[in-house]
Design a protein around this motif. Structure first.
Motif, PDB file in Angstrom:
ATOM      1  N   ILE A   7      34.174  45.101  34.647  1.00  0.00           N
ATOM      2  CA  ILE A   7      35.238  44.631  33.772  1.00  0.00           C
ATOM      3  C   ILE A   7      36.352  45.669  33.662  1.00  0.00           C
ATOM      4  CG2 ILE A   7      35.803  44.049  31.380  1.00  0.00           C
ATOM      5  CD1 ILE A   7      34.355  41.853  32.968  1.00  0.00           C
ATOM      6  N   LEU A   8      37.574  45.203  33.863  1.00  0.00           N
ATOM      7  CA  LEU A   8      38.761  46.026  33.660  1.00  0.00           C
ATOM      8  C   LEU A   8      39.224  45.777  32.226  1.00  0.00           C
ATOM      9  CD1 LEU A   8      40.823  47.956  34.829  1.00  0.00           C
ATOM     10  CD2 LEU A   8      41.949  46.019  35.959  1.00  0.00           C
ATOM     11  N   ALA A  15      44.838  50.171  23.783  1.00  0.00           N
ATOM     12  CA  ALA A  15      44.695  51.138  22.685  1.00  0.00           C
ATOM     13  C   ALA A  15      45.323  52.473  23.049  1.00  0.00           C
ATOM     14  CB  ALA A  15      43.216  51.316  22.340  1.00  0.00           C
ATOM     15  N   ASP A  16      45.144  52.899  24.290  1.00  0.00           N
ATOM     16  CA  ASP A  16      45.744  54.157  24.742  1.00  0.00           C
ATOM     17  C   ASP A  16      47.269  54.056  24.748  1.00  0.00           C
ATOM     18  OD1 ASP A  16      45.507  56.861  26.112  1.00  0.00           O
ATOM     19  OD2 ASP A  16      46.611  55.730  27.632  1.00  0.00           O
ATOM     20  N   LEU A  17      47.800  52.932  25.246  1.00  0.00           N
ATOM     21  CA  LEU A  17      49.247  52.746  25.269  1.00  0.00           C
ATOM     22  C   LEU A  17      49.809  52.685  23.854  1.00  0.00           C
ATOM     23  CD1 LEU A  17      51.931  52.183  26.678  1.00  0.00           C
ATOM     24  CD2 LEU A  17      51.273  49.774  26.847  1.00  0.00           C
ATOM     25  N   THR A  18      49.116  51.992  22.971  1.00  0.00           N
ATOM     26  CA  THR A  18      49.572  51.870  21.592  1.00  0.00           C
ATOM     27  C   THR A  18      49.613  53.234  20.905  1.00  0.00           C
ATOM     28  OG1 THR A  18      48.689  49.613  21.437  1.00  0.00           O
ATOM     29  CG2 THR A  18      49.131  50.748  19.375  1.00  0.00           C
ATOM     30  N   ALA A  19      48.641  54.070  21.191  1.00  0.00           N
ATOM     31  CA  ALA A  19      48.633  55.420  20.623  1.00  0.00           C
ATOM     32  C   ALA A  19      49.833  56.220  21.115  1.00  0.00           C
ATOM     33  CB  ALA A  19      47.333  56.139  20.981  1.00  0.00           C
ATOM     34  N   ARG A  20      50.183  56.050  22.378  1.00  0.00           N
ATOM     35  CA  ARG A  20      51.350  56.757  22.913  1.00  0.00           C
ATOM     36  C   ARG A  20      52.647  56.226  22.296  1.00  0.00           C
ATOM     37  NH1 ARG A  20      51.573  55.601  28.345  1.00  0.00           N
ATOM     38  NH2 ARG A  20      49.571  54.548  28.544  1.00  0.00           N
ATOM     39  N   VAL A  21      52.690  54.920  22.057  1.00  0.00           N
ATOM     40  CA  VAL A  21      53.867  54.342  21.398  1.00  0.00           C
ATOM     41  C   VAL A  21      53.995  54.892  19.979  1.00  0.00           C
ATOM     42  CG1 VAL A  21      54.882  52.212  20.495  1.00  0.00           C
ATOM     43  CG2 VAL A  21      53.893  52.240  22.793  1.00  0.00           C
ATOM     44  N   LEU A 149      47.264  47.763  34.118  1.00  0.00           N
ATOM     45  CA  LEU A 149      45.827  47.615  34.364  1.00  0.00           C
ATOM     46  C   LEU A 149      45.492  47.969  35.809  1.00  0.00           C
ATOM     47  CD1 LEU A 149      45.063  44.329  32.404  1.00  0.00           C
ATOM     48  CD2 LEU A 149      44.283  46.628  31.825  1.00  0.00           C
ATOM     49  N   LEU A 150      46.297  47.497  36.737  1.00  0.00           N
ATOM     50  CA  LEU A 150      46.059  47.811  38.148  1.00  0.00           C
ATOM     51  C   LEU A 150      46.167  49.309  38.399  1.00  0.00           C
ATOM     52  CD1 LEU A 150      47.973  44.843  39.820  1.00  0.00           C
ATOM     53  CD2 LEU A 150      45.504  45.245  39.900  1.00  0.00           C
ATOM     54  N   ASP A 151      47.073  49.969  37.686  1.00  0.00           N
ATOM     55  CA  ASP A 151      47.234  51.416  37.851  1.00  0.00           C
ATOM     56  C   ASP A 151      45.985  52.198  37.454  1.00  0.00           C
ATOM     57  OD1 ASP A 151      49.805  51.539  38.905  1.00  0.00           O
ATOM     58  OD2 ASP A 151      50.761  51.516  36.930  1.00  0.00           O
ATOM     59  N   GLN A 152      45.126  51.580  36.636  1.00  0.00           N
ATOM     60  CA  GLN A 152      43.892  52.260  36.232  1.00  0.00           C
ATOM     61  C   GLN A 152      42.923  52.440  37.398  1.00  0.00           C
ATOM     62  OE1 GLN A 152      43.543  53.368  32.888  1.00  0.00           O
ATOM     63  NE2 GLN A 152      45.697  52.713  32.994  1.00  0.00           N
ATOM     64  N   ILE A 153      43.032  51.580  38.403  1.00  0.00           N
ATOM     65  CA  ILE A 153      42.012  51.566  39.455  1.00  0.00           C
ATOM     66  C   ILE A 153      42.571  51.666  40.873  1.00  0.00           C
ATOM     67  CG2 ILE A 153      40.249  50.334  38.118  1.00  0.00           C
ATOM     68  CD1 ILE A 153      41.283  47.753  39.391  1.00  0.00           C
ATOM     69  N   ILE A 154      43.884  51.543  41.021  1.00  0.00           N
ATOM     70  CA  ILE A 154      44.504  51.613  42.349  1.00  0.00           C
ATOM     71  C   ILE A 154      45.517  52.755  42.344  1.00  0.00           C
ATOM     72  CG2 ILE A 154      45.913  50.410  44.075  1.00  0.00           C
ATOM     73  CD1 ILE A 154      44.811  47.774  42.999  1.00  0.00           C
ATOM     74  N   ALA A 256      33.657  40.559  43.099  1.00  0.00           N
ATOM     75  CA  ALA A 256      34.944  41.238  42.944  1.00  0.00           C
ATOM     76  C   ALA A 256      34.719  42.698  42.589  1.00  0.00           C
ATOM     77  CB  ALA A 256      35.776  40.559  41.856  1.00  0.00           C
ATOM     78  N   ALA A 257      35.672  43.555  42.986  1.00  0.00           N
ATOM     79  CA  ALA A 257      35.562  44.972  42.620  1.00  0.00           C
ATOM     80  C   ALA A 257      35.811  45.161  41.136  1.00  0.00           C
ATOM     81  CB  ALA A 257      36.559  45.798  43.433  1.00  0.00           C
ATOM     82  N   TRP A 258      36.799  44.408  40.610  1.00  0.00           N
ATOM     83  CA  TRP A 258      37.148  44.471  39.199  1.00  0.00           C
ATOM     84  C   TRP A 258      37.667  43.110  38.778  1.00  0.00           C
ATOM     85  CZ3 TRP A 258      36.110  48.772  36.363  1.00  0.00           C
ATOM     86  CH2 TRP A 258      35.943  49.981  37.059  1.00  0.00           C
ATOM     87  N   LEU A 259      37.439  42.780  37.492  1.00  0.00           N
ATOM     88  CA  LEU A 259      37.915  41.522  36.934  1.00  0.00           C
ATOM     89  C   LEU A 259      38.333  41.760  35.495  1.00  0.00           C
ATOM     90  CD1 LEU A 259      38.193  38.352  36.966  1.00  0.00           C
ATOM     91  CD2 LEU A 259      35.800  38.298  36.192  1.00  0.00           C
ATOM     92  N   THR A 260      39.501  41.237  35.128  1.00  0.00           N
ATOM     93  CA  THR A 260      39.904  41.309  33.722  1.00  0.00           C
ATOM     94  C   THR A 260      39.225  40.177  32.956  1.00  0.00           C
ATOM     95  OG1 THR A 260      41.887  39.974  34.162  1.00  0.00           O
ATOM     96  CG2 THR A 260      42.136  42.371  34.186  1.00  0.00           C
TER      97      THR A 260
END
Length: 291
Positions: A7-8, A15-21, A149-154, A256-260
Motif C-alpha cells: 500500500i502506498l 501528514a508530512d506535507l501538511t506539517a511542512r505547510v 505519491l509516485l515520488d515516494q517510490i520512483i 502490483a508493486a504498489w497500489l494506493t
C-alpha cells in the motif's frame, strides 16, 4: 487467500506535507502574512458539504485563515460572479476555491474563468492550465498529489511507460502532462478506448481516474506496475451497507508493486496539496509586494 499489493499510504505522505505547510505558514506569519483560503459552496450537495468541512478544518489546523461563503442552490450566476470578484480583490484572500459541481443554472466554466489566476489554488483557470503545459503555474491538487505519491517510490521516471485512464480536465489531462514532464512515455485513454485492457497491461505506471468502480481488473495490471487509483465511488453491497471503492479491483491487484488504497490514498493528498498551493500563493503575493 490472494496476496495484497503493498500500500502506498496517502495519509502518511499527506501528514508530512501538511506539517511542512504549517511550518511555512508560521514563517509567513513572521512577515505579517496569514494565508487565507476562501471556499465558496453553492447549494446543499451532501458530498460537497463533507469535502468543504474537511477543507475548512485542515485550513484552520495549519494556521491559515478560512473564509466560507455558503450560498443557496437558487443563486444565479451574476450573484456568484460578484462574489468571486469581491474575493479576488480581498487582500486577505490568497486562495479561492469554488466547490464543484455547481447548480445547473450556473456556467461553471465562466465562474472558474473569473477567478484571479494567482488565487486559483485548484489550478483550473485557463491561465494555469496553459502554464502547466509549459511547466509552471498553480498545479491542480489531485494530479499534484498523484505525483507526490509516485515520488515516494520512483526516483527516475525517464522512459517509463505511463497509462492514464480518464481524460478529465481535473485529473486525467493534467496528470498526463506532469508525467510527460518527467519524461515518461504517456498514453491517455478512457473507458471507450478500444483495446483498453491490452494498453493498460503495458503500463509501468497506471493512473486510473475513470469514475467507474472496479473497472480495472487484475489481469489489466502488469506485474510490478505502480497503480494510482484516483476513483472514489460509493457503492451499496448486498447487505445494504454503503462503502467507498476505487476504480481498481484492489483484491485482484496483488501482483502490483504498489497500489494506493481507497479511501486513504489520493484523497488525503488532494486536501494537503490545496493547503500547499494556498501557502505558495500567499508567498508569491508577498514577493510581489516586495518587488
Amino acid at each position: 487467500m490472494a496476496r495484497a499489493a503493498p500500500i502506498l499510504d496517502g495519509r502518511a505522505v499527506a501528514a508530512d506535507l501538511t506539517a511542512r505547510v504549517a511550518a511555512d505558514v508560521a514563517d509567513l506569519a513572521a512577515w505579517g502574512v496569514t494565508p487565507g483560503l476562501a471556499v465558496v459552496l453553492v447549494g446543499e450537495d451532501p458530498a460537497s458539504q463533507v469535502y468543504v468541512r474537511r477543507k475548512v478544518a485542515e485550513t484552520r489546523r495549519v494556521g491559515m485563515r478560512s473564509i466560507e461563503h455558503r450560498l443557496p442552490a437558487s443563486t444565479d450566476q451574476d450573484t456568484l460572479l460578484r462574489l468571486v470578484d469581491a474575493v479576488n480583490r480581498d487582500p486577505e484572500v490568497h486562495g479561492i476555491l469554488v466547490q464543484l459541481p455547481l447548480p445547473a443554472q450556473i456556467d461553471a466554466a465562466a465562474v472558474l474563468d473569473a477567478i484571479d489566476p494567482r488565487k486559483d489554488v485548484d489550478g483550473f483557470h485557463p491561465v494555469n492550465v496553459g502554464r502547466l503545459s509549459i511547466g509552471g503555474g498553480l498545479i491542480p491538487c489531485t494530479p499534484l498529489g498523484c505525483m507526490m505519491l509516485l515520488d515516494q517510490i520512483i526516483s527516475d521516471f525517464r522512459g517509463l511507460n505511463a497509462v492514464v485512464i480518464g481524460k478529465s480536465n481535473i485529473v486525467g489531462k493534467p496528470v498526463a502532462l506532469l508525467l510527460l514532464d518527467r519524461e515518461c512515455t504517456v498514453t491517455v485513454t478512457h473507458i471507450l478506448t478500444r483495446g483498453l485492457p491490452e494498453i493498460a497491461r503495458r503500463a509501468d505506471i497506471l493512473v486510473v481516474a475513470a469514475g467507474s468502480p472496479g473497472l480495472v481488473r487484475g489481469d489489466w495490471i502488469k506485474p510490478g506496475a505502480v497503480v494510482i487509483d484516483v476513483g472514489i465511488n460509493r457503492i451499496t453491497d448486498a447487505n445494504g451497507k454503503s462503502r467507498l471503492v476505487g476504480d481498481v479491483a484492489a483484491d485482484e491487484a496483488g501482483h502490483a508493486a504498489w497500489l494506493t488504497p481507497v479511501p486513504g490514498g489520493v484523497g488525503p493528498m488532494t486536501i494537503a496539496c490545496l493547503l500547499s498551493n494556498t501557502a505558495s500563493a500567499a508567498r508569491a503575493g508577498l514577493r510581489r509586494q516586495a518587488a
